[in-house]
Write a protein that holds these residues in place. Sequence first.
Motif, short mmCIF file in Angstrom:
data_model
loop_
_atom_site.label_atom_id
_atom_site.label_comp_id
_atom_site.label_asym_id
_atom_site.label_seq_id
_atom_site.Cartn_x
_atom_site.Cartn_y
_atom_site.Cartn_z
N UNK A 70 0.87 -1.17 0.00
CA UNK A 70 0.00 0.00 0.00
C UNK A 70 0.91 1.22 0.00
N UNK A 71 0.44 2.34 -0.50
CA UNK A 71 1.23 3.56 -0.56
C UNK A 71 0.67 4.53 0.47
N UNK A 72 1.56 5.20 1.17
CA UNK A 72 1.12 6.15 2.21
C UNK A 72 2.07 7.33 2.29
N UNK A 73 1.50 8.48 2.55
CA UNK A 73 2.34 9.62 2.89
C UNK A 73 2.76 9.41 4.34
N UNK A 74 4.03 9.53 4.63
CA UNK A 74 4.51 9.31 5.99
C UNK A 74 4.82 10.62 6.71
N UNK A 92 -12.96 14.55 2.27
CA UNK A 92 -13.93 14.72 1.18
C UNK A 92 -13.24 15.08 -0.13
N UNK A 93 -11.98 15.52 -0.08
CA UNK A 93 -11.26 15.91 -1.29
C UNK A 93 -10.34 14.82 -1.82
N UNK A 94 -10.29 13.70 -1.13
CA UNK A 94 -9.42 12.59 -1.54
C UNK A 94 -10.26 11.56 -2.29
N UNK A 117 -6.01 8.79 6.68
CA UNK A 117 -5.94 8.13 7.98
C UNK A 117 -6.99 8.70 8.93
N UNK A 118 -7.31 7.95 9.97
CA UNK A 118 -8.37 8.34 10.90
C UNK A 118 -8.16 9.73 11.51
N UNK A 119 -6.91 10.08 11.80
CA UNK A 119 -6.67 11.40 12.40
C UNK A 119 -6.28 12.45 11.36
N UNK A 120 -6.36 12.11 10.07
CA UNK A 120 -6.16 13.09 9.01
C UNK A 120 -4.73 13.48 8.73
N UNK A 121 -3.77 12.69 9.23
CA UNK A 121 -2.37 13.09 9.05
C UNK A 121 -1.64 12.28 7.98
N UNK A 122 -2.37 11.48 7.20
CA UNK A 122 -1.74 10.71 6.12
C UNK A 122 -2.74 10.47 5.00
N UNK A 123 -2.22 10.43 3.78
CA UNK A 123 -3.00 10.08 2.60
C UNK A 123 -2.57 8.67 2.20
#
Length: 163
Positions: A70-74, A92-94, A117-123
């Motif tokens: 999976x790809x994630x912004x870290x 809503x913008x992703x 992510x659940x807390x909004x700190x990663x895409x």
Amino acid sequence: NAGLQQVNVWMREDGMLVDRVLFTTDAAFVPSGVGPSESAFLGVMPPLATPRVLATNPASGATGVSLTANIATTNLFLPNPDASGVSGVNPATVNNASVRLVRVSDNQPVAGTPSVSANGDAILFAPASALLGMTEYRFEVTNAVRDRAGAAFQAFNTTFTTA
């Protein structure tokens, strides 16, 4: 100093309200407890800073990446809190138009699910099926992605190659 100033007030306890904030250049000023009901809003808000992706997993230029990765912004730069004081990605913008994984050889998008992510700190991006072996992919985040305050992300892309 003269000019536009920004003041942030954080509430330590839930339900706390600030009635008034007073600024003065008079060091001898003693507040009387009486004053105007409110100051006029000047209608000038500072521009929002640009949120951006700083790092991903897989890392930029990585090789030998798992076919089931999976790809994630870290690491994201999220400088703008929303009205409740929380910084993060606006989920809503992703979507598949604003965050995508592309096979570089033929510029074909990879089917999958982008999310936050659940807390909004990663895409995040989860491919729908295994990636092809020995293939270069490009992960893209467009400026259609917004933070919770409404600022557009700086467009970002990075590449990696599978095992």
